[in-house]
Design an enzyme around this catalytic site. Structure first.
Site, PDB file in Angstrom:
ATOM      1  N   GLY A  22       1.017  -1.389   0.480  1.00 47.26           N
ATOM      2  CA  GLY A  22      -0.096  -0.088   0.016  1.00 47.26           C
ATOM      3  C   GLY A  22       0.917   0.631  -0.002  1.00 47.26           C
TER       4      GLY A  22
ATOM      5  N   GLY B   7      -0.643   4.521   0.420  1.00 46.70           N
ATOM      6  CA  GLY B   7      -1.639   6.016   0.389  1.00 46.70           C
ATOM      7  C   GLY B   7      -0.382   6.150   2.328  1.00 46.70           C
ATOM      8  N   LEU B   8      -1.437   6.957   2.316  1.00 42.50           N
ATOM      9  CA  LEU B   8      -0.432   8.312   3.402  1.00 42.50           C
ATOM     10  C   LEU B   8       0.523   7.176   4.219  1.00 42.50           C
ATOM     11  CD1 LEU B   8      -2.640  10.460   4.717  1.00 42.50           C
ATOM     12  CD2 LEU B   8      -0.508  11.011   3.260  1.00 42.50           C
ATOM     13  N   ALA B   9      -0.105   6.254   5.197  1.00 42.96           N
ATOM     14  CA  ALA B   9       0.995   5.334   5.910  1.00 42.96           C
ATOM     15  C   ALA B   9       1.701   4.729   5.251  1.00 42.96           C
ATOM     16  CB  ALA B   9      -0.171   4.249   6.817  1.00 42.96           C
ATOM     17  N   GLY B  10       1.307   3.774   4.156  1.00 42.92           N
ATOM     18  CA  GLY B  10       2.534   3.025   3.401  1.00 42.92           C
ATOM     19  C   GLY B  10       3.698   4.228   2.509  1.00 42.92           C
TER      20      GLY B  10
ATOM     21  N   HIS C 267     -20.066   9.739   6.672  1.00 39.57           N
ATOM     22  CA  HIS C 267     -20.151  11.239   6.452  1.00 39.57           C
ATOM     23  C   HIS C 267     -21.144  11.733   6.313  1.00 39.57           C
ATOM     24  CE1 HIS C 267     -18.390  14.480   5.709  1.00 39.57           C
ATOM     25  NE2 HIS C 267     -17.571  13.579   6.011  1.00 39.57           N
TER      26      HIS C 267
ATOM     27  N   SER D 212     -16.111  18.054   1.523  1.00 36.44           N
ATOM     28  CA  SER D 212     -15.918  18.152   2.756  1.00 36.44           C
ATOM     29  C   SER D 212     -16.508  18.955   3.947  1.00 36.44           C
ATOM     30  CB  SER D 212     -14.670  18.982   2.357  1.00 36.44           C
ATOM     31  OG  SER D 212     -14.175  19.572   3.887  1.00 36.44           O
TER      32      SER D 212
ATOM     33  N   ARG E  69     -20.467  13.524  13.085  1.00 40.51           N
ATOM     34  CA  ARG E  69     -20.794  12.982  12.401  1.00 40.51           C
ATOM     35  C   ARG E  69     -21.795  11.962  12.450  1.00 40.51           C
ATOM     36  NH1 ARG E  69     -15.035  12.145   8.840  1.00 40.51           N
ATOM     37  NH2 ARG E  69     -14.603  14.430   8.230  1.00 40.51           N
TER      38      ARG E  69
ATOM     39  N   ARG F  56     -14.272   8.270  14.163  1.00 38.07           N
ATOM     40  CA  ARG F  56     -13.840   9.032  13.821  1.00 38.07           C
ATOM     41  C   ARG F  56     -13.708  10.721  14.231  1.00 38.07           C
ATOM     42  NH1 ARG F  56     -10.966  11.267   9.643  1.00 38.07           N
ATOM     43  NH2 ARG F  56     -12.178  10.096   8.212  1.00 38.07           N
TER      44      ARG F  56
END
Lengths: 639, 250
Positions: A42, A44-47, A268, A286, A332, A437
């Site tokens: 992955g 994305g941001l983390a990977g 959401h 958003s 949310r 979250r």
């Protein structure tokens, strides 16, 4: 399967616990790091952030992505911003307050030590991204600008117009490509991870399919890091990209990794609603729009008039009415539930009465069209393209849509799953968001995991446990390849007549009805039976054209949907077992007379970690109790 | 009820890089004008699958115009006729009933064909790898407010940084140049104080890689700017030429 491992929580005071933990972790000498190949799945941001940071430290990293480029990972679509406690503004924000907001926002279903660490790291993330050249919004004086975001009473959200995720991802992607150029990262795109290889219960590699040649490949390493995102696409229509999937974490679960809190999924409130049956996704608007937009519905059910003809006194600004303190900024789940109730009661607007108005009229009158355009221009343009309506002249129509999954693979404080050597980062783990979250916290968590936590904890594990990399013809590798081959052969050979999407659409409807914004026992039980029946029908009736070699997007889809069935059943089971309402998990049986969630701390202050029942069909539930020392559980109240 | 229309699709079909390709015609009747063009292709693919034929292969993912996966020519125009719009955000309401749309892949030497409408754009990743970053390891960052960046300056850098790497600029250039892509990345970083230390080196390295990857020189047609779904300004291409001179002289 495996019992619940020790979560490795730090002892002593929460504040500074992460620094103390880090200082106690064993290190590996720079000269030895080249002997510890790592695998990151992955980008994305983390990977991407984890792969880049580990490579910077000198570890050889192989990165797998199903995209044609790492820059396409779905983090790119995050709009609103990233939270950080910089504690400099006079509005009273602090590390402690971000910690408390995260824990409270998650409705006391997350580990306090993890939430505390996230708040402590948050500020360094901003510094790192700025240094990479992420063009955050700035004040006139040149300092970093912030805004207040979904449910927060302080201004701690850093942003880059409505494309914060894109800019943060490009920062991480560029850091990753720098390591590719340096020869420390081997980047393999268009690869789908389809199984995990373990030996004696330790993760040693993965099996993936080359999406162009169709070949099954074995990749081996000293540790495997999964950063493969969330599973909102179980609902078919969601805000996720169409190819986002759960196969990597689901197959790891089948190999023994515990799956925590699968029923904690976030819906959401501000998405562009669905219309045609062939609509392929729900696009997020958003929720920063809720800062300036007022949510309303006609007072009279079934009111057919266009919004402009409904006079002020016949509009129900229902969030402002029900929650005077927070108004349109309630969390949310609360906003989503109230919208759903009123739509079910016939007050909804648009096709099928499945949407509510989000009205910028008053904000445009107050600030002028130009300032609203400067704030939300790209979002409003997108809305106009998709809906065909002009959002400056007529209210936007929005409806809740599945967006983020708080649940995921269980990890300890060091982000290691219940399979030693398998680490899980970002949305793929069950993380610090508890049962819900906060807005602008996903980017923070993904980057905290990738830039700062995993690069400290993965080497610490390697220092004590590293074993020589397997040979690709080890029986465990051959067995994993055979498992994948059998799944592929089964799908290609089914001989049915119905395309994959038709099943996915039906699964999505089942799941949104039984395990969506609102859940109840009989619906969940019916859902379990219906999903099981649909799964059987899928395997008998699906048609996957083409073969196993060469590109075959239908086969990719079929493999993903096949995995969603098992996950859907686990979500339903978890939702059924959690006899309380907390965060985004709302059980109709457990509510106050005012219709608010009723949490049950006596019986459910735990993480539900499910083991795959390999021989028995039933999954096995382990409970990790949650203890709170700094902040005691309180009833959430936004009234 | 939304408007229904009929679409005639002429789609480039090619099994693989070595195979020969041809246009294939399909008629789609009664599709909703509220669908996107990619959703219309989903409908077509469901029919092809039911008929036992190979579905049309196209890259896509987010379907909200930000991931940069999708992209092909629609009647010769990259991403179709609407300005500032990726093909996933192109809705059928833009077209008259009975329209014929010719869909073909990006055609550029640096983007070899994979299948049907899919091409290999990994050359873009290699351009970024050549220098499209600030060389700062995790943990080395100074305080984010230590470097002040004016609001206007941040906005200019942001506008250049919004490039989604879709390849439309290359596909719409008769020389298949990547000048807009490279110019946008260089401009993003050169507008910010963080990008200054490596500014000259980055310019030369990315430009050199562009030639190595087989992209042509700028054709000065400005089609790239017209096709760019993020409206990245072609002014950055002339700026890029000045940057190269500046880099060579320093």
């Amino acid at each position: 399967m495996s019992a619940l491992p020790d979560p490795q929580l730090p002892a002593g005071h929460l504040a500074d616990a992460w620094r103390r933990t880090r200082e106690g972790l064993p290190l590996i000498a720079p000269a030895r790091r080249g002997a510890f190949p790592l695998l990151v799945v992955g980008t994305g941001l983390a990977g991407a952030s984890a792969a880049a940071t580990l490579a910077e430290q000198g570890y050889p990293v192989t990165v797998l992505s199903f995209h044609d480029s790492p820059r396409r990972a779905h983090s790119v679509a995050a709009q609103g911003g990233i939270n950080a406690a910089r504690a400099l503004a006079p509005d009273g924000d602090s590390v402690n307050r971000l910690f408390a907001d995260t824990l409270r926002g998650g409705d006391f279903r997350a580990r306090e030590a993890g939430c505390r660490r996230l708040a402590e790291i948050s500020s360094a993330i901003i510094d790192q991204c700025v240094a990479q050249g992420v063009p955050f919004a700035r004040e006139y004086g040149g300092t970093l600008a912030t805004r207040s975001f979904g449910g927060a009473l302080v201004s701690r959200t850093f942003y880059a117009r409505g494309q914060t995720g894109q800019q943060l991802l490009y920062g991480a992607y560029q850091a990753l490509m720098r390591q590719v150029e340096a020869g420390r990262v081997r980047l393999l795109c268009r690869r789908d991870m389809l199984d995990l290889i373990t030996v004696d219960g330790v993760a040693r590699g993965v099996v993936c399919r080359d999406l162009l040649s169709g070949a099954l490949e074995v990749h081996l390493a000293q540790a495997v890091l999964l950063a493969t995102g969330g599973y909102s696409n179980v609902y078919f229509l969601s805000t996720n990209a169409l190819r986002s999937n759960a196969s990597a974490i689901w197959q790891a679960h089948r190999q023994g990794a515990l799956f925590a809190n699968p029923c904690f999924t976030q819906i959401h409130p501000t998405c562009i609603p669905s219309g045609d049956p062939h609509q392929s996704k729900l696009t997020l608007m958003s929720e920063s729009l809720r800062n300036d937009g007022r949510v309303w519905l006609p007072v009279r059910a079934g009111d057919e008039r266009p919004p402009g003809e409904i006079p002020e006194q016949e509009r129900d600004y229902f969030l402002e009415r029900q929650y005077p303190a927070y108004g349109n900024m309630v969390p949310r789940d609360v906003a989503s539930r109230r919208a759903r109730e009123l739509c079910l009661a016939g007050h909804g607007v648009g096709p099928g009465r499945q949407s509510v108005y989000l009205d910028l009229r008053d904000a445009i009158a107050r600030d002028g069209r130009d300032r609203i355009a400067a704030r939300y221009g790209n979002l409003l343009d997108m809305y106009e393209r998709i809906s065909g309506d002009d959002p400056y002249g007529t209210p936007l129509r929005i409806y809740p849509a599945p967006h983020y999954t708080m649940g995921g693979l269980w990890v300890d404080y060091r982000l290691m799953s219940s399979i030693p050597g398998l680490f899980v980062l970002g949305e793929a783990n069950f993380s610090e968001h508890g049962a819900n979250r906060l807005g602008a916290s996903a980017l923070m968590q993904g980057l905290a995991d990738g830039y700062f936590i995993a690069p400290a904890t993965v080497p610490a594990w390697l220092a004590g446990h590293g074993a020589p990399v397997l040979s690709p013809d080890h029986p465990a590798c051959r067995a994993a390849v055979a498992r994948v081959q059998a799944r592929i052969d089964g799908l290609l050979g089914s001989g049915g007549r119905t395309p994959v999407d038709a099943f996915h659409r039906r699964l999505g409807r089942l799941m949104i009805d039984s395990c969506g914004i609102s859940r109840q026992a009989s619906g969940l039980r019916d859902g379990l039976a219906a999903v099981a029946a649909l799964e059987q029908e899928f395997h008998a009736e699906v048609r996957v054209p083409g073969g196993a070699s060469g590109p075959n997007p239908e086969l990719e889809k079929a493999l993903r949907v096949a995995d969603f069935f098992g996950l859907a059943r686990l979500m339903l089971r978890d939702a059924l077992a959690r006899e309380e309402s907390c965060g985004a998990h709302f059980r109709e049986e457990h509510q106050t007379p005012e219709g608010e969630a009723r949490r049950d701390d006596e019986h459910f202050a735990h993480i539900a970690a499910w083991g795959h029942g390999r021989d028995t069909a039933e999954p096995i539930l382990h409970r990790e109790p949650l203890r709170f020392t700094e902040l005691q559980p309180t009833t959430r109240s936004y009234r | 009820m939304s408007r229904l229309l009929t679409l005639n699709l002429r789609i480039w079909r090619q099994d693989g890089p070595g195979a020969s390709g041809a246009f294939e015609s399909h008629r789609l009747e009664g599709v909703s004008a509220d669908l996107s063009l990619l959703e219309a292709l989903d409908v077509l693919n469901e029919r092809l699958i039911a008929a036992g034929e190979r579905p049309v292969h196209f890259d896509h993912d987010c379907r909200e115009g930000i991931c940069g996966s999708c992209g092909f020519l629609v009647n010769g125009q990259a991403h179709g006729p609407r300005p500032a719009t990726t093909v996933c955000q192109l809705y059928l309401r833009s077209f008259a009933d009975g329209t014929t749309l010719t869909l073909e892949p990006w055609r550029a030497r640096a983007f070899p064909l994979v299948q049907d409408l899919v091409v290999d754009r990994s050359a873009f990743d290699r351009l970024i790898a050549a220098g499209g970053y600030c060389s700062v390891n995790t943990g080395q960052a100074p305080d984010g407010n230590a470097l002040l960046v004016g609001q206007e300056q941040a906005a200019v850098a942001f506008a250049a940084a919004t490039c989604i790497g879709c390849g439309a600029c290359v596909a719409s250039c008769r020389n298949a140049s990547a000048s807009l892509f490279v110019g946008a990345k260089l401009a993003h970083l050169a507008q910010l104080p963080q990008g200054q230390p490596e500014r000259g080196r980055r310019t030369l390295a990315m430009h050199e890689r562009m030639v190595v990857e087989g992209f042509g020189s700028c054709s000065s047609n400005l089609e790239c700017e017209a096709a760019c779904p993020k409206e990245v300004s072609a002014d950055w291409i002339s700026w890029l030429q000045r940057e190269r001179r500046r880099a060579r002289q320093s």
